[in-house]
Design a protein around this motif. Structure first.
Motif, PDB file in Angstrom:
ATOM      1  N   ARG A 298      50.905 -16.511  15.354  1.00 55.35           N
ATOM      2  CA  ARG A 298      50.027 -17.682  15.359  1.00 55.35           C
ATOM      3  C   ARG A 298      49.229 -17.719  14.074  1.00 55.35           C
ATOM      4  O   ARG A 298      48.606 -16.721  13.686  1.00 55.35           O
ATOM      5  CB  ARG A 298      49.069 -17.653  16.554  1.00 55.35           C
ATOM      6  CG  ARG A 298      48.267 -18.959  16.685  1.00 55.35           C
ATOM      7  CD  ARG A 298      47.216 -18.866  17.768  1.00 55.35           C
ATOM      8  NE  ARG A 298      46.069 -18.055  17.351  1.00 55.35           N
ATOM      9  CZ  ARG A 298      44.981 -17.871  18.095  1.00 55.35           C
ATOM     10  NH1 ARG A 298      44.921 -18.416  19.294  1.00 55.35           N
ATOM     11  NH2 ARG A 298      43.984 -17.136  17.663  1.00 55.35           N
TER      12      ARG A 298
ATOM     13  N   CYS B 170      43.688 -21.785  14.209  1.00 54.02           N
ATOM     14  CA  CYS B 170      43.076 -21.895  15.534  1.00 54.02           C
ATOM     15  C   CYS B 170      42.974 -23.354  15.944  1.00 54.02           C
ATOM     16  O   CYS B 170      43.061 -24.270  15.114  1.00 54.02           O
ATOM     17  CB  CYS B 170      41.681 -21.265  15.530  1.00 54.02           C
ATOM     18  SG  CYS B 170      41.689 -19.461  15.492  1.00 54.02           S
TER      19      CYS B 170
ATOM     20  N   ALA C 230      46.379 -24.936  14.921  1.00 53.84           N
ATOM     21  CA  ALA C 230      47.143 -23.693  15.036  1.00 53.84           C
ATOM     22  C   ALA C 230      48.641 -23.974  14.936  1.00 53.84           C
ATOM     23  O   ALA C 230      49.138 -24.983  15.449  1.00 53.84           O
ATOM     24  CB  ALA C 230      46.826 -23.000  16.355  1.00 53.84           C
TER      25      ALA C 230
ATOM     26  N   CYS D 136      39.921 -17.645  19.186  1.00 55.88           N
ATOM     27  CA  CYS D 136      39.573 -18.057  17.820  1.00 55.88           C
ATOM     28  C   CYS D 136      38.148 -17.605  17.464  1.00 55.88           C
ATOM     29  O   CYS D 136      37.219 -17.829  18.243  1.00 55.88           O
ATOM     30  CB  CYS D 136      39.674 -19.573  17.681  1.00 55.88           C
ATOM     31  SG  CYS D 136      41.367 -20.174  17.730  1.00 55.88           S
TER      32      CYS D 136
END
Length: 289
Positions: A229, A232, A236, A285
């Motif tokens: 990933r 955020c 994201a 996050c």
């Protein structure tokens, strides 16, 4: 005179009929035998394909289980490294087993060693590598930094140099101290003919634990992708990356395993299995890992 000729003619026809019948019986027997051999060969081929497919499913589950445990030692997770997944060989660092500590050998605010619980004589070895963990941190002890003394009845590990104890910076926290024998499982592809043989060998505490063994034959391809990933919230982005380009020090959120193999040793289409598994929850996050 004609009666004798008729008798001879009848005897000749009987002999000819017997020869024809014998030839037909031989032909029928040969055809039946050929059909039986074909059926048996087909049954063996089906059995071989089913056995290889079963082995492939077992290998995929084994790989998934080992990937889930990769880099985990006690309460500590080691970073994933691109070198763990080089071409043709995967080195998975597994939890191994814990060595019970009876007493810490301390002098002042330093840890000079530890006395361990009695070990089974058949499994006792002077291992080359041990993992010392405490309070979520840890360090690998190997080489001249850790020397074994005693035998299986009263093993003792001496540390050179001595390690600091908490609350000193980077000190060992005695109440949570654990000593682990790290286990490493190496998967290796060996080229044979048109495919590969998948071989596995285990290492414990830096020492080989058994011979290399074959777990799957006829492998065409074994592939791993890791889920990362980036960013955020709504911005994201999620992407699958090859292990060779994985950022060192990060733990992936998921893995995708693909395995292709030849069902038998003939020119046939390959079979394929794919499996996805969760590895680590994505961090919130803004939260520190």
């Amino acid at each position: 005179m004609s009666g004798r000729c008729d008798l001879r003619r009848q005897q000749g026809m009987t002999l000819l009929g017997m020869l024809i019948a014998a030839a037909l019986a031989s032909l029928v027997f040969a055809l039946s035998l050929t059909a039986l051999i074909t059926v048996l060969q087909g049954a063996r081929t089906v059995e071989h394909r089913m056995s290889r497919a079963q082995d492939a499913r077992w290998v995929l589950r084994l790989l998934a289980r080992d990937l889930s445990a990769h880099g985990r030692l006690g309460c500590k997770s080691l970073p994933w490294l691109p070198s763990d997944f080089s071409a043709g060989e995967w080195r998975l660092r597994l939890p191994g087993r814990e060595l019970g500590v009876i007493r810490a050998l301390r002098v002042g605010d330093s840890l000079e060693g530890m006395q361990l619980m009695k070990q089974a004589p058949e499994t006792w070895r002077q291992w080359r590598r041990v993992w010392l963990g405490s309070c979520g941190s840890g360090r690998m002890l190997d080489g001249s930094g850790a020397q074994w003394r005693g035998d299986s009845d009263a093993p003792e590990l001496r540390l050179t140099p001595a390690l600091p104890l908490s609350p000193r910076e980077d000190g060992v926290h005695l109440p949570s101290m654990q000593l682990w024998l790290p286990r490493e499982r190496r998967y290796r592809l060996e080229a044979v003919g048109r495919g590969y043989r998948l071989l596995v060998r285990d290492w414990e505490g830096g020492l080989s634990d058994g011979e290399e063994r074959l777990v799957l034959d006829g492998v065409k391809r074994m592939e791993l992708r890791l889920l990362e990933r980036q960013g955020c919230g709504e911005t994201a982005r999620w992407s699958w990356r090859a292990p060779g380009s994985w950022p060192a020090g990060q733990v992936p959120q998921a893995a995708r395993l693909s395995l292709e193999w030849y069902p038998d040793d003939r020119e046939t289409p390959v079979s394929q299995l794919e499996l996805e598994l969760a590895l680590d929850a994505a961090p919130v996050c803004g939260a520190a890992r």
